[in-house]
Design a protein around this motif. Structure first.
Motif, PDB file in Angstrom:
ATOM      1  N   ARG A   1      82.409  62.279  57.552  1.00 28.53           N
ATOM      2  CA  ARG A   1      81.560  60.724  56.704  1.00 28.53           C
ATOM      3  C   ARG A   1      80.876  60.527  56.999  1.00 28.53           C
ATOM      4  NH1 ARG A   1      87.291  61.752  58.751  1.00 28.53           N
ATOM      5  NH2 ARG A   1      86.600  60.058  60.821  1.00 28.53           N
ATOM      6  N   PHE A   2      80.131  60.447  55.753  1.00 28.31           N
ATOM      7  CA  PHE A   2      78.990  59.547  56.233  1.00 28.31           C
ATOM      8  C   PHE A   2      78.311  58.328  54.988  1.00 28.31           C
ATOM      9  CE2 PHE A   2      74.735  60.076  54.388  1.00 28.31           C
ATOM     10  CZ  PHE A   2      73.421  59.352  55.415  1.00 28.31           C
ATOM     11  N   ASP A   3      78.120  57.401  54.923  1.00 26.37           N
ATOM     12  CA  ASP A   3      78.382  55.901  54.226  1.00 26.37           C
ATOM     13  C   ASP A   3      76.586  55.562  54.712  1.00 26.37           C
ATOM     14  OD1 ASP A   3      78.053  54.652  51.949  1.00 26.37           O
ATOM     15  OD2 ASP A   3      80.016  53.797  52.410  1.00 26.37           O
ATOM     16  N   VAL A   4      76.293  54.867  54.022  1.00 26.49           N
ATOM     17  CA  VAL A   4      74.611  54.174  54.344  1.00 26.49           C
ATOM     18  C   VAL A   4      75.531  52.348  53.939  1.00 26.49           C
ATOM     19  CG1 VAL A   4      72.467  53.418  54.187  1.00 26.49           C
ATOM     20  CG2 VAL A   4      73.591  55.804  54.578  1.00 26.49           C
ATOM     21  N   ASP A   5      74.804  51.346  54.205  1.00 25.07           N
ATOM     22  CA  ASP A   5      74.729  49.752  53.658  1.00 25.07           C
ATOM     23  C   ASP A   5      73.883  49.795  52.465  1.00 25.07           C
ATOM     24  OD1 ASP A   5      77.380  49.210  55.465  1.00 25.07           O
ATOM     25  OD2 ASP A   5      75.477  48.332  56.588  1.00 25.07           O
ATOM     26  N   TYR A   6      74.171  49.056  51.449  1.00 17.38           N
ATOM     27  CA  TYR A   6      73.403  48.892  50.027  1.00 17.38           C
ATOM     28  C   TYR A   6      72.263  47.686  51.195  1.00 17.38           C
ATOM     29  CZ  TYR A   6      70.242  48.648  46.421  1.00 17.38           C
ATOM     30  OH  TYR A   6      69.952  47.842  44.804  1.00 17.38           O
ATOM     31  N   PRO A   7      70.901  47.846  51.286  1.00 13.30           N
ATOM     32  CA  PRO A   7      70.397  46.788  51.798  1.00 13.30           C
ATOM     33  C   PRO A   7      69.404  46.202  50.300  1.00 13.30           C
ATOM     34  CG  PRO A   7      68.824  49.039  51.188  1.00 13.30           C
ATOM     35  CD  PRO A   7      70.519  49.365  51.086  1.00 13.30           C
ATOM     36  N   GLU A   8      70.527  44.842  50.260  1.00 15.51           N
ATOM     37  CA  GLU A   8      69.775  43.654  48.850  1.00 15.51           C
ATOM     38  C   GLU A   8      67.947  43.873  48.960  1.00 15.51           C
ATOM     39  OE1 GLU A   8      71.499  42.989  46.562  1.00 15.51           O
ATOM     40  OE2 GLU A   8      73.559  43.786  47.517  1.00 15.51           O
ATOM     41  N   LYS A   9      67.251  44.043  49.689  1.00 15.03           N
ATOM     42  CA  LYS A   9      66.028  43.647  49.473  1.00 15.03           C
ATOM     43  C   LYS A   9      65.436  45.008  50.692  1.00 15.03           C
ATOM     44  CE  LYS A   9      63.096  41.188  47.778  1.00 15.03           C
ATOM     45  NZ  LYS A   9      63.099  40.826  45.915  1.00 15.03           N
TER      46      LYS A   9
ATOM     47  N   ASP B   1      65.526  49.749  56.396  1.00 18.63           N
ATOM     48  CA  ASP B   1      63.581  49.625  57.060  1.00 18.63           C
ATOM     49  C   ASP B   1      63.763  49.348  58.439  1.00 18.63           C
ATOM     50  OD1 ASP B   1      62.458  48.678  55.011  1.00 18.63           O
ATOM     51  OD2 ASP B   1      63.236  46.640  54.072  1.00 18.63           O
ATOM     52  N   ARG B   2      65.183  49.345  59.117  1.00 18.86           N
ATOM     53  CA  ARG B   2      65.613  48.751  60.603  1.00 18.86           C
ATOM     54  C   ARG B   2      65.028  50.704  61.408  1.00 18.86           C
ATOM     55  NH1 ARG B   2      70.412  46.723  62.728  1.00 18.86           N
ATOM     56  NH2 ARG B   2      69.208  46.836  64.192  1.00 18.86           N
TER      57      ARG B   2
ATOM     58  N   VAL C   1      70.692  54.867  70.066  1.00 17.96           N
ATOM     59  CA  VAL C   1      72.136  54.303  70.964  1.00 17.96           C
ATOM     60  C   VAL C   1      72.864  53.722  68.885  1.00 17.96           C
ATOM     61  CG1 VAL C   1      73.178  53.190  72.133  1.00 17.96           C
ATOM     62  CG2 VAL C   1      70.847  54.282  72.849  1.00 17.96           C
ATOM     63  N   GLU C   2      72.162  52.758  68.600  1.00 19.65           N
ATOM     64  CA  GLU C   2      73.010  51.543  67.830  1.00 19.65           C
ATOM     65  C   GLU C   2      73.320  52.414  66.437  1.00 19.65           C
ATOM     66  OE1 GLU C   2      71.181  48.210  67.336  1.00 19.65           O
ATOM     67  OE2 GLU C   2      71.022  47.768  69.382  1.00 19.65           O
ATOM     68  N   GLU C   3      73.905  52.033  65.488  1.00 13.32           N
ATOM     69  CA  GLU C   3      74.560  53.036  65.072  1.00 13.32           C
ATOM     70  C   GLU C   3      74.008  52.557  63.576  1.00 13.32           C
ATOM     71  OE1 GLU C   3      78.572  51.568  62.275  1.00 13.32           O
ATOM     72  OE2 GLU C   3      79.311  53.267  63.849  1.00 13.32           O
ATOM     73  N   GLN C   4      73.438  50.672  63.671  1.00 13.73           N
ATOM     74  CA  GLN C   4      73.056  49.764  62.718  1.00 13.73           C
ATOM     75  C   GLN C   4      73.622  50.582  60.495  1.00 13.73           C
ATOM     76  OE1 GLN C   4      69.101  51.813  63.281  1.00 13.73           O
ATOM     77  NE2 GLN C   4      67.880  50.611  64.245  1.00 13.73           N
ATOM     78  N   ALA C   5      73.071  50.869  60.079  1.00 12.37           N
ATOM     79  CA  ALA C   5      73.398  50.440  59.178  1.00 12.37           C
ATOM     80  C   ALA C   5      74.175  52.236  58.123  1.00 12.37           C
ATOM     81  CB  ALA C   5      72.570  49.937  58.003  1.00 12.37           C
ATOM     82  N   ILE C   6      73.564  53.058  59.498  1.00 11.30           N
ATOM     83  CA  ILE C   6      74.547  54.615  59.303  1.00 11.30           C
ATOM     84  C   ILE C   6      75.631  54.483  59.499  1.00 11.30           C
ATOM     85  CG2 ILE C   6      73.564  56.653  58.934  1.00 11.30           C
ATOM     86  CD1 ILE C   6      71.632  54.218  57.411  1.00 11.30           C
ATOM     87  N   HIS C   7      76.776  54.887  58.694  1.00 12.67           N
ATOM     88  CA  HIS C   7      77.814  54.897  59.490  1.00 12.67           C
ATOM     89  C   HIS C   7      78.279  56.854  59.044  1.00 12.67           C
ATOM     90  CE1 HIS C   7      77.580  50.507  59.074  1.00 12.67           C
ATOM     91  NE2 HIS C   7      77.952  50.829  58.212  1.00 12.67           N
TER      92      HIS C   7
END
Length: 218
Positions: A11-19, A115-116, A121-127
């Motif tokens: 499973r893969f998803d990315v948080d949508y960035p508002e800006k 933008d990150r 290590v960190e998951e950030q906005a990518i799942h």
């Protein structure tokens, strides 16, 4: 997402960035170089050059390429373990999971989805999630030998989808420069292509599931 997709082994998803930042997006092709080199070292091919002097004194250079990198070796080792021992060592799976999460963060950054700067290590906005398989109950030991053939229809479709995704990223790049936003339709399409490719990889190269991947962006 549909229920069938949620239950798939990958499973893969990315948080949508508002800006999104216009400056870092404009020069993304430069910022990504260092981390892209790291990915290429892990998943690339080994290239060697052999110089041969012929009987006439002519110098001939021969370039050979061989599959290299940790990821390529992991595929071969996993195939053999499933085939002969019906085992999928947990630490191999854990590495595959973290490696795919890392490459997904790099790919998402390159596609302007975030933008990150990619973290190791960190998951950030990518799942990205993968399910650890019960080899004896869930996997046919002989199927990995033909999975590469069975996914040919997917590879053909993905070839055109990747072309479309490349154009989508270019259009999004201009949109971000002018508006600071990634058009939602283009964003969902690019993420969907990544999701599709991950499911094919989980089936054919990561060998996590025998369930044939769906032809779907969702």
């Amino acid at each position: 997402m549909t229920e069938s997709t949620v239950q798939y082994a990958a499973r893969f998803d990315v948080d949508y960035p508002e800006k999104l930042d216009r400056v870092t997006s404009a020069f993304r092709f430069l910022w990504i170089i260092p981390i892209a080199i790291v990915v290429s070292v892990l998943s690339g091919t080994a290239v060697s050059t052999t110089t041969v002097v012929t009987a006439t004194g002519e110098v001939v250079s021969q370039v050979s390429r061989s599959a290299g990198g940790i990821a390529g070796g992991l595929f071969g080792a996993t195939l053999l373990m499933i085939l002969f021992r019906r085992r999928y060592p947990r630490w191999w799976f854990d590495f595959a999971l973290q490696f795919n999460r890392f490459t997904a963060r790099v790919a998402a950054y390159g596609a302007l989805l975030t933008d990150r700067y990619p973290s190791t290590v960190e998951e950030q906005a990518i799942h990205l999630d993968l399910d650890y398989p019960d080899v004896e109950k869930q996997l046919n030991r002989w199927l990995p030998l033909v999975k590469w053939f069975l996914v040919i229809p997917h590879l053909i479709v993905l070839f055109f989808l990747f072309i479309g995704a490349a154009f989508a990223v270019i259009i999004a790049w201009f949109a971000i420069l002018f508006t600071g936003r990634y058009p939602r339709g283009l964003f969902d399409f690019v993420v969907g292509v990544g999701r599709w490719a991950l499911r094919v990889s989980a089936y054919a190269t990561l060998l996590l599931t025998d369930r044939y991947p769906p032809f779907s962006l969702h």
